[in-house]
Design a protein around this motif. Structure first.
Motif, mmCIF file in Angstrom:
data_model
loop_
_atom_site.group_PDB
_atom_site.id
_atom_site.type_symbol
_atom_site.label_atom_id
_atom_site.label_comp_id
_atom_site.label_asym_id
_atom_site.label_seq_id
_atom_site.Cartn_x
_atom_site.Cartn_y
_atom_site.Cartn_z
ATOM 1 N N LEU A 68 0.888 -0.978 -0.032
ATOM 2 C CA LEU A 68 -0.046 -0.543 -0.193
ATOM 3 C C LEU A 68 0.700 1.134 0.006
ATOM 4 N N GLU A 69 0.685 2.163 -0.874
ATOM 5 C CA GLU A 69 1.366 3.454 -0.716
ATOM 6 C C GLU A 69 0.121 4.801 -0.369
ATOM 7 N N VAL A 70 0.446 5.416 0.719
ATOM 8 C CA VAL A 70 -0.312 5.817 1.856
ATOM 9 C C VAL A 70 -0.553 7.686 0.729
ATOM 10 N N LEU A 71 0.494 8.157 1.133
ATOM 11 C CA LEU A 71 1.000 8.981 0.671
ATOM 12 C C LEU A 71 2.821 9.243 -0.447
ATOM 13 N N ASP A 72 2.149 9.692 -0.911
ATOM 14 C CA ASP A 72 3.003 10.568 -2.401
ATOM 15 C C ASP A 72 3.681 11.870 -1.533
ATOM 16 N N GLY A 80 -4.429 16.500 -0.636
ATOM 17 C CA GLY A 80 -3.656 16.396 0.081
ATOM 18 C C GLY A 80 -2.889 15.293 -0.559
ATOM 19 N N PHE A 81 -1.367 15.312 0.401
ATOM 20 C CA PHE A 81 -0.720 14.327 -0.064
ATOM 21 C C PHE A 81 -0.630 12.913 -0.323
ATOM 22 N N ARG A 82 -2.058 12.425 -0.557
ATOM 23 C CA ARG A 82 -2.750 11.246 -0.473
ATOM 24 C C ARG A 82 -2.727 10.604 -1.678
ATOM 25 N N ARG A 83 -1.928 9.299 -1.554
ATOM 26 C CA ARG A 83 -1.481 9.198 -3.322
ATOM 27 C C ARG A 83 -3.195 6.911 -3.299
ATOM 28 N N ASP A 84 -2.924 6.758 -1.556
ATOM 29 C CA ASP A 84 -3.818 5.469 -1.134
ATOM 30 C C ASP A 84 -4.301 4.795 -2.736
ATOM 31 N N THR A 85 -2.737 4.639 -3.524
ATOM 32 C CA THR A 85 -2.661 3.346 -4.174
ATOM 33 C C THR A 85 -2.304 1.886 -4.161
ATOM 34 N N VAL A 86 -2.378 0.910 -4.606
ATOM 35 C CA VAL A 86 -1.669 -0.438 -3.857
ATOM 36 C C VAL A 86 -1.143 -1.090 -5.626
ATOM 37 N N GLU A 87 0.588 -0.937 -4.476
ATOM 38 C CA GLU A 87 1.705 -2.008 -6.454
ATOM 39 C C GLU A 87 1.417 -3.220 -5.944
ATOM 40 N N PHE A 259 -7.449 4.139 1.894
ATOM 41 C CA PHE A 259 -6.587 2.820 2.458
ATOM 42 C C PHE A 259 -6.428 3.169 3.530
ATOM 43 N N GLN A 260 -6.405 2.518 4.896
ATOM 44 C CA GLN A 260 -5.818 1.873 6.513
ATOM 45 C C GLN A 260 -4.847 1.203 6.355
ATOM 46 N N ARG A 261 -5.200 0.797 5.852
ATOM 47 C CA ARG A 261 -4.082 -0.337 5.492
ATOM 48 C C ARG A 261 -4.415 -1.739 4.962
ATOM 49 N N LEU A 262 -3.718 -2.554 4.302
ATOM 50 C CA LEU A 262 -4.536 -3.964 3.497
ATOM 51 C C LEU A 262 -4.063 -4.881 4.563
#
Ligand SMILES: Cc1cc2nc3c(=O)[nH]c(=O)nc-3n(C[C@H](O)[C@H](O)[C@H](O)COP(=O)(O)OP(=O)(O)OC[C@H]3O[C@@H](n4cnc5c(N)ncnc54)[C@H](O)[C@@H]3O)c2cc1C
Length: 546
Positions: A68-72, A80-87, A259-262
């Motif tokens: 999980l990539e929460v912030l970018d 804001g600086f959220r990304r909320d993507t999953v690699e 996304f809070q966590r996986l």
């Protein structure tokens, strides 16, 4: 030679195999459910998916779980600086590309969101069964995508925009608005902290806003978070309602799925399952307010069907690994497969796997015919939860037994068995756990046509050992109510399996299944069925050519 020691008496890897050509029970079940014309296409699929390279993709996708990539720090979006993507690892994307191209997420639908003509369900299920033998985690978004079309049909305008993108058979991994992509995948968010089975306790709130609604709340499990759109349940003014929530808002901004966590899961490692919060997150309504369960249940029947098919696939691969090993490994001067007790275990496993795929594909035939035949629609309604209950619950103990057939090698990560074993319980737990399936069978039995289905099953299996007794037992257990429902549902599934085998397998196989599962004494473990050596040999030859 390795370090001066001869590498002897180890079974070679089970790979570069033909998953269709080597599986006689699958071929027979496809043919008896109107899929015989597709043999060549299925054989090509079986060879491709049985290649060593595909097994390697499966291994890599699980060895490198999604992150999980929460912030970018570079990208500043509306939140804001959220990304909320999953690699995901490239191997996961490769598996998705293959499976989407083969229609696993789409081939049962026509462009207008109506059912594709028979035998679309049977042929897709045969492919799904083979793919599940190699890697199951990536099948989660594919299952949800194809099932979601059933719920999308509630809003024809939305369906007209989204379904063509599903039918493109293109996997487009980009994080981009769905309308710019060549192909899309769909997920679903129903389960909340306070309730998964009882979704009526959902607390997420939806308020009308412009062309859609804004949803605030959370989901405790939402798998495949990189899907482009999600079916989500939330409370609107008129009650629990189904919504379609895109990753990008109609104006092109990133939608607020935080996304809070996986989840750190036992298995199913290649697939991401998220905890997510919504903050005024945009969504379109699907169906009327207050009819959320009714809308989404169309989808859930299909995901339950896939759970059963995937678990049958896990059983098949576990059996193939065990039988392959037993044919190569010598213990006490004899191949394991020639040791009578091991042969009993393997034959019992072969019989159960054959029953599982016969049962699953016969159920798919009912889905294929449901639109035109009310009897088949009632059969699909009654048997889907029963089949999910039986097959998904058999899989974990089954895979464990296969693991033991490989001895110590089965327990170490170089073999496929640990991954199959970790994967096995999830299909029983999600999309309605065991008790929930049994309760659903009770509900279905009260509906029109259910008694006729029971009569038809008994007729299909007439003359096989234990059929009459099974019918009586089902009736007795059902009248005893919820407390006895598991017994009734188990028997119902076994009766349906005997009926399915009667249609697809040689008479001796159906007879053997009924004799050992519905009639006669048998222990709890695999390998406790009373079979003659010739019956054992015949089952193993059908399961996997030597
Ligand atoms: C890997 C994974 C991925 C998932 N992905 C998603 C997803 O993408 N989207 C989503 O919405 N959900 C998802 N789920 C959630 C899953 O669907 C739920 O966990 C499941 O529906 C059970 O709900 P629960 O966890 O709240 O358990 P509960 O509802 O609390 O149930 C607990 C147990 O009680 C039993 N039970 C419930 N009611 C009764 C009754 N009346 N009588 C007897 N027994 C009963 C159930 O069978 C179950 O065994 C996922 C779960 C897992 C493990």
């Amino acid at each position: 030679m390795m370090n001066g020691t001869e590498l002897a008496n180890q079974s070679p890897p089970y790979e570069d195999v033909d998953l269709f050509g080597s599986d006689r029970p699958l071929q027979d079940a496809v043919a008896s459910n109107a899929g015989g014309d597709a043999t060549e296409a299925l054989a090509a699929f079986g060879r491709r998916w049985g290649a060593a390279a595909m097994f390697e993709l499966g291994r890599q996708a699980n060895a490198h779980p999604p992150q999980l990539e929460v912030l970018d720090p570079q990208l500043l979006n509306a939140d804001g600086f959220r990304r909320d993507t999953v690699e995901f690892h490239p191997a996961y994307h490769d598996l998705m590309t293959e499976s989407v191209a083969e229609g696993l997420s789409s081939s049962t639908w026509s462009a207008d969101a109506t059912a594709a003509p028979p035998p679309a369900q049977v042929l897709r299920a045969a492919r799904f069964y083979m793919a599940a033998q190699v890697e199951t985690g990536h099948l989660c978004p594919l299952t949800m995508t194809r099932a979601a079309v059933a719920a999308l049909a509630a809003e024809p305008k939305l369906a007209a925009m989204v379904v063509p993108k599903i039918l493109m058979r293109r996997y487009d991994r980009r994080f981009a608005p769905w309308w710019e992509k060549e192909g899309v995948t769909l997920g679903m968010g129903m389960t909340e902290r306070q309730g998964g089975t009882d979704v009526r306790t959902n607390t997420s709130k939806a308020v009308p806003a412009g062309e859609g609604y804004l949803i605030t709340g959370h989901k405790w499990f939402m798998s495949a978070p990189m899907c482009d759109l999600f079916l989500v349940l939330a409370q609107a003014g008129g009650g629990l309602t189904c919504f379609l929530m895109p990753r990008f808002r109609p104006d092109g901004a990133v939608n607020a799925l935080h996304f809070q966590r996986l989840k750190d899961k036992l298995g199913n490692r290649s697939n991401a399952s998220s905890e997510v919060e919504f903050a005024d997150t945009f969504a379109w309504r699907l169906g009327e307010e207050g009819r959320g369960v009714r809308t989404i249940i169309q989808m859930v029947q299909l995901t339950r069907l896939d759970c059963a098919i995937a678990s049958a696939g896990l059983m098949r691969m576990a059996l193939a690994q065990a039988l392959h090993h037993a044919r190569h490994r010598i213990v006490f001067q004899k191949h394991l497969v020639d040791q009578p007790m091991m042969a009993s275990v393997l034959a019992d496993m072969a019989l159960e796997t054959e029953a599982a795929i016969a049962l699953a594909l016969r159920l798919c035939r009912s889905f294929d015919l449901a639109a035109t035949d009310p009897g088949e629609a009632a059969r699909a309604r009654l048997l889907t939860p029963a089949v999910k209950f039986w097959i998904c619950k058999r899989a974990p103990a089954f895979v464990y037994e296969a693991m033991e057939c490989l001895g110590g090698n089965g327990y170490v990560e170089e073999s496929l068995l640990p991954r199959l074993y970790r994967e096995a319980p999830v299909n029983a737990i999600w999309e309605g756990s065991g008790n929930v399936m049994a309760l659903d069978v009770l509900r279905a039995l009260a509906q029109e046509g259910a008694q006729a289905v029971l009569a038809a099953l008994a007729e299909d299996a007439a003359g096989l050992p234990g059929v009459r007794e099974a019918r009586v037992l089902i009736g007795q257990a059902l009248s005893a109510g919820e407390a006895q429902a598991r017994l009734a549902v188990e028997r119902l599934a076994l009766l349906a399996a005997a009926a399915a085998l009667r249609a697809s397998a040689p008479a001796a196989v159906a007879e053997l299944f009924a004799r050992t599962r519905l009639g006669g004494p048998r222990g709890v473990m695999l390998g406790t069925s009373d079979m003659k050596p010739a019956e054992v040999d015949a089952l193993l030859a059908r399961a996997l050519p030597a």
